[in-house]
Design an enzyme around this catalytic site. Sequence first.
Site, mmCIF file in Angstrom:
data_model
loop_
_atom_site.group_PDB
_atom_site.id
_atom_site.type_symbol
_atom_site.label_atom_id
_atom_site.label_comp_id
_atom_site.label_asym_id
_atom_site.label_seq_id
_atom_site.Cartn_x
_atom_site.Cartn_y
_atom_site.Cartn_z
ATOM 1 C CG HIS A 203 -0.187 0.209 2.514
ATOM 2 N ND1 HIS A 203 0.396 -0.823 3.190
ATOM 3 C CD2 HIS A 203 0.073 1.318 3.227
ATOM 4 C CE1 HIS A 203 0.989 -0.356 4.281
ATOM 5 N NE2 HIS A 203 0.814 0.946 4.321
HETATM 6 C C1 UD1 Z 1 -1.326 5.116 6.385
HETATM 7 C C2 UD1 Z 1 -0.004 5.375 7.114
HETATM 8 C C3 UD1 Z 1 0.886 4.134 7.007
HETATM 9 C C4 UD1 Z 1 0.164 2.871 7.464
HETATM 10 C C5 UD1 Z 1 -1.148 2.770 6.669
HETATM 11 C C6 UD1 Z 1 -1.935 1.544 7.080
HETATM 12 C C7 UD1 Z 1 0.819 7.702 7.080
HETATM 13 C C8 UD1 Z 1 1.854 8.597 6.516
HETATM 14 N N1 UD1 Z 1 0.744 6.456 6.519
HETATM 15 O O1 UD1 Z 1 -1.031 4.951 5.005
HETATM 16 O O2 UD1 Z 1 2.032 4.304 7.839
HETATM 17 O O3 UD1 Z 1 0.972 1.753 7.195
HETATM 18 O O4 UD1 Z 1 -1.924 3.959 6.914
HETATM 19 O O5 UD1 Z 1 -3.002 1.382 6.215
HETATM 20 O O6 UD1 Z 1 0.096 8.079 7.976
HETATM 21 N N2 UD1 Z 1 -8.324 5.461 1.837
HETATM 22 C C9 UD1 Z 1 -9.583 4.955 1.728
HETATM 23 N N3 UD1 Z 1 -10.282 4.710 2.879
HETATM 24 C C10 UD1 Z 1 -9.759 4.958 4.109
HETATM 25 C C11 UD1 Z 1 -8.486 5.515 4.200
HETATM 26 C C12 UD1 Z 1 -7.762 5.738 3.059
HETATM 27 O O7 UD1 Z 1 -10.089 4.709 0.648
HETATM 28 O O8 UD1 Z 1 -10.450 4.693 5.110
HETATM 29 C C13 UD1 Z 1 -7.549 5.701 0.600
HETATM 30 C C14 UD1 Z 1 -7.646 7.123 0.127
HETATM 31 O O9 UD1 Z 1 -7.610 7.131 -1.255
HETATM 32 C C15 UD1 Z 1 -6.371 7.748 0.659
HETATM 33 C C16 UD1 Z 1 -5.406 6.581 0.557
HETATM 34 O O10 UD1 Z 1 -6.180 5.421 0.855
HETATM 35 O O11 UD1 Z 1 -5.972 8.856 -0.042
HETATM 36 C C17 UD1 Z 1 -4.237 6.646 1.494
HETATM 37 O O12 UD1 Z 1 -4.688 6.760 2.839
HETATM 38 P P1 UD1 Z 1 -3.758 7.447 3.934
HETATM 39 O O13 UD1 Z 1 -4.340 7.337 5.291
HETATM 40 O O14 UD1 Z 1 -3.417 8.820 3.489
HETATM 41 O O15 UD1 Z 1 -2.420 6.609 3.866
HETATM 42 P P2 UD1 Z 1 -2.192 5.022 3.916
HETATM 43 O O16 UD1 Z 1 -1.605 4.630 2.617
HETATM 44 O O17 UD1 Z 1 -3.407 4.278 4.377
#
Ligand code: UD1
Length: 360
Positions: A203
């Site tokens: 991810h």
């Molecule tokens: C975040 C953490 C990472 C952790 C991961 C676990 C940071 C910098 N990164 O990364 O350390 O390993 O969480 O999953 O904080 N999205 C959804 N639904 C959600 C949340 C996110 O669809 O409930 C999608 C969105 O498109 C979003 C993308 O996932 O933009 C990334 O989510 P984000 O929380 O920004 O970072 P992670 O890649 O999940």
Amino acid sequence: MSIALIVGTRPQIIKSTPVIKEALKQRLPLQIVHTGQHYDKALSQIFFEELSAPEPFVNLDVGSGSHVFQTAEIMLRLEKYLVTEKPSLVLVPGDTNSALAGALASVKLGFPVAHIESGARCYDMEMAEEVNRRLIDHCSKILFAPTKHCKENLLSEKVLGEVYLVGDTMFDVFLSSQQEAEKSKVIDELNLKNQDFAVLTTHRAENVDDPLKLRAMFDAIENADMTVIFPVHPRTQNRLRESGIVLGDSNIRPINPIGYIEMLSLLKHSKIVFTDSGGLQKEAFWSKVPCLTLREKTEWNELVEMGVSFVTGVDSTKIVNATKYVNNNYSDLKTRFASNPFGDGKASERIVKVLVETIG
Ligand code: UD1
């Protein structure tokens, strides 16, 4: 007098639940503040339910956005909560944007910070989490290190807070969830055979945001001569859709994100794990399964030194060679899981004891 626990993402909820339960046991008043960084049920609510954790006191509903937006917006929304509730101490687990925003907002308002999973280092400042954890460690008053390595890192950086070697709360929850994992039907539901499949998760932005890298990684993993179960993070799902990558008739089987208990069951029965997650490297280890780490560097070098985790990045040749090595040396590899650098499953007990003594 209460402690505010800041969570926002899937791994933070998992590693916090044993601390929440121990706090209840030791009657330590604790308010859970959910930043809303993760908002899908599959990335948040399911873990509260499965691990029987109480509902958050408040959800700041920050949602997705750039790292700058996310960090700044969480800080702004947290300020209101902190000024109103005036906690005696703020507890932040891990290295996500939610943890950094929690620590920064707190120190700027004069609230002391305690950091769970302190001192992990991979020495790659291009990783958002490495920047986050360094900043958090240097503004924390109390630092809970999960391993000796982590404690040494903190001492060599001369952090100003008090360092406690407590063990890893993820191991606490891993141990206490074993019985539930035994009952899981996920292996049958996915029609899998014991030790006849691999688990893949990816991810990280640096892996999934570049379609060429992503395709090369899949090509290399397809060489593993077995079914590869691939629970897909929403971010990865979006990138796959955007880049038109289809896994169609390959041996990689994408599935929706799964819960913690199902993941533990999958790990326990798998032969090999491919992942770019920090937590899954450890969970694979505790499940006694060799892990290929799809990153250039890892913060869990303990596992590399023990010869059970192989840092391959997304380099096809390294992935193919490491997979072959694991397959050819499987019984020898299985003997390398004898010791556990992550403690004895009582990290949460020690953490809560320190917190109780601190806030009096
Ligand atoms: C975040 C953490 C990472 C952790 C991961 C676990 C940071 C910098 N990164 O990364 O350390 O390993 O969480 O999953 O904080 N999205 C959804 N639904 C959600 C949340 C996110 O669809 O409930 C999608 C969105 O498109 C979003 C993308 O996932 O933009 C990334 O989510 P984000 O929380 O920004 O970072 P992670 O890649 O999940």
